[in-house]
Design a protein around this motif. Structure first.
Motif, PDB file in Angstrom:
ATOM      1  N   UNK A  81      13.195 134.722 -41.190  1.00 53.22           N
ATOM      2  CA  UNK A  81      13.608 133.325 -41.270  1.00 53.22           C
ATOM      3  C   UNK A  81      12.578 132.435 -40.591  1.00 53.22           C
ATOM      4  N   UNK A  82      12.346 131.267 -41.190  1.00 54.68           N
ATOM      5  CA  UNK A  82      11.440 130.275 -40.607  1.00 54.68           C
ATOM      6  C   UNK A  82      12.195 128.964 -40.441  1.00 54.68           C
ATOM      7  N   UNK A  83      11.906 128.283 -39.354  1.00 55.70           N
ATOM      8  CA  UNK A  83      12.575 127.025 -39.052  1.00 55.70           C
ATOM      9  C   UNK A  83      12.053 125.923 -39.963  1.00 55.70           C
ATOM     10  N   UNK A  84      12.957 125.031 -40.366  1.00 59.03           N
ATOM     11  CA  UNK A  84      12.587 123.883 -41.194  1.00 59.03           C
ATOM     12  C   UNK A  84      12.210 122.685 -40.328  1.00 59.03           C
ATOM     13  N   UNK A  85      12.343 122.806 -39.016  1.00 65.51           N
ATOM     14  CA  UNK A  85      12.050 121.735 -38.058  1.00 65.51           C
ATOM     15  C   UNK A  85      12.858 120.478 -38.373  1.00 65.51           C
ATOM     16  N   UNK A  86      14.114 120.665 -38.685  1.00 66.29           N
ATOM     17  CA  UNK A  86      15.008 119.555 -38.988  1.00 66.29           C
ATOM     18  C   UNK A  86      16.265 120.065 -39.642  1.00 66.29           C
ATOM     19  N   UNK A  87      17.055 119.151 -40.181  1.00 67.44           N
ATOM     20  CA  UNK A  87      18.323 119.550 -40.787  1.00 67.44           C
ATOM     21  C   UNK A  87      18.229 119.726 -42.291  1.00 67.44           C
ATOM     22  N   UNK A  88      17.054 119.523 -42.873  1.00 69.90           N
ATOM     23  CA  UNK A  88      16.868 119.734 -44.316  1.00 69.90           C
ATOM     24  C   UNK A  88      15.720 120.700 -44.539  1.00 69.90           C
ATOM     25  N   UNK A  89      15.803 121.421 -45.631  1.00 73.25           N
ATOM     26  CA  UNK A  89      14.749 122.381 -45.985  1.00 73.25           C
ATOM     27  C   UNK A  89      14.586 122.395 -47.496  1.00 73.25           C
ATOM     28  N   UNK A  90      13.348 122.544 -47.936  1.00 72.04           N
ATOM     29  CA  UNK A  90      13.035 122.700 -49.354  1.00 72.04           C
ATOM     30  C   UNK A  90      12.362 124.046 -49.527  1.00 72.04           C
ATOM     31  N   UNK A  91      12.887 124.852 -50.448  1.00 70.25           N
ATOM     32  CA  UNK A  91      12.396 126.224 -50.629  1.00 70.25           C
ATOM     33  C   UNK A  91      11.985 126.422 -52.078  1.00 70.25           C
ATOM     34  N   UNK A  92      10.806 127.003 -52.267  1.00 68.09           N
ATOM     35  CA  UNK A  92      10.381 127.441 -53.597  1.00 68.09           C
ATOM     36  C   UNK A  92      10.864 128.879 -53.745  1.00 68.09           C
ATOM     37  N   UNK A  93      11.776 129.112 -54.667  1.00 65.19           N
ATOM     38  CA  UNK A  93      12.377 130.437 -54.807  1.00 65.19           C
ATOM     39  C   UNK A  93      11.808 131.169 -56.010  1.00 65.19           C
ATOM     40  N   UNK A  94      11.904 132.464 -55.951  1.00 61.35           N
ATOM     41  CA  UNK A  94      11.567 133.296 -57.106  1.00 61.35           C
ATOM     42  C   UNK A  94      12.863 133.656 -57.823  1.00 61.35           C
ATOM     43  N   UNK A  95      12.743 134.141 -59.037  1.00 55.32           N
ATOM     44  CA  UNK A  95      13.946 134.468 -59.796  1.00 55.32           C
ATOM     45  C   UNK A  95      14.681 135.629 -59.145  1.00 55.32           C
ATOM     46  N   UNK A  96      15.984 135.592 -59.253  1.00 52.03           N
ATOM     47  CA  UNK A  96      16.873 136.628 -58.714  1.00 52.03           C
ATOM     48  C   UNK A  96      16.620 136.872 -57.237  1.00 52.03           C
TER      49      UNK A  96
END
Length: 191
Positions: free
Chosen positions: A65-80
């Motif tokens: 896990x990595x911190x988003x340094x705030x209350x929102x996070x944007x993640x680029x996900x892979x399928x499945x």
């Protein structure tokens, strides 16, 4: 009365002397081959399931896990893939999160799994399951920080393949042993 001297040549069967029957071979190979096939039928069901569970548990316990340094996070996900959302341990109970993206499923029932992020204790507040490669936005209220970690299903798939491959290879060995035993048994019973 004088007895004739014994002949240095063994007597042929049928002239009154005893000749042991030829030894039949291959019975152990037949038994072990048949037992191997029966055990393998069970292994083809149990082994992939067991290997997948073990690998999945290991993958869940080792999510980075990595911190988003705030209350929102944007993640680029892979399928499945599955994304774990974490909050600081003392604030996890009051977390309320929203997830946006296409074909995403938020599950807040997986809360409580602990992890360490940058030396601080965090707990899982939920998981996001995605079925296609995309960008996922996570926004949480009631917490000071959010951390995310992605678990791909590739490792679970590897466990499933290994769990299938081992019984198949052992089954091939058992079939070869059974055939070898049958051939040896038939050859040894010929006159």
């Amino acid at each position: 009365m004088a007895y004739p001297a014994p002949s240095p040549y063994p007597s042929a069967p049928g002239n009154g002397s005893y000749a042991p029957s030829p030894r039949k071979r291959g019975m152990k190979r037949i038994v072990f081959g048949a037992l191997g096939i029966l055990a393998n039928l069970i292994g083809l069901v149990v082994m992939p399931l067991l290997a997948s569970i073990v690998v999945a548990v290991f993958a869940v316990l080792n999510v980075d896990a990595t911190s988003a340094s705030g209350t929102t996070a944007t993640i680029e996900t892979s399928s499945s893939s599955m994304i774990f959302v974490y909050a600081p341990a003392g604030e996890a109970a009051s977390a309320s999160c929203e997830v946006t993206g296409s074909d995403v499923e938020w599950d807040a029932s997986t809360s409580g799994m602990p992890v360490t992020v940058d030396g601080a204790a965090y707990e899982s507040v939920g998981t996001v399951t995605v079925t296609s490669s995309q960008q996922v936005d996570v926004a949480c209220q009631g917490v000071s920080d959010v951390a995310v970690g992605e678990m791909g299903f590739g490792s679970t798939l590897v466990g499933l393949v290994v769990g299938l491959l081992i019984p198949v290879l052992l089954g091939l060995v058992a079939i070869a042993l059974l055939i070898w035993g049958i051939v040896a048994r038939v050859r040894s019973s010929r006159p």
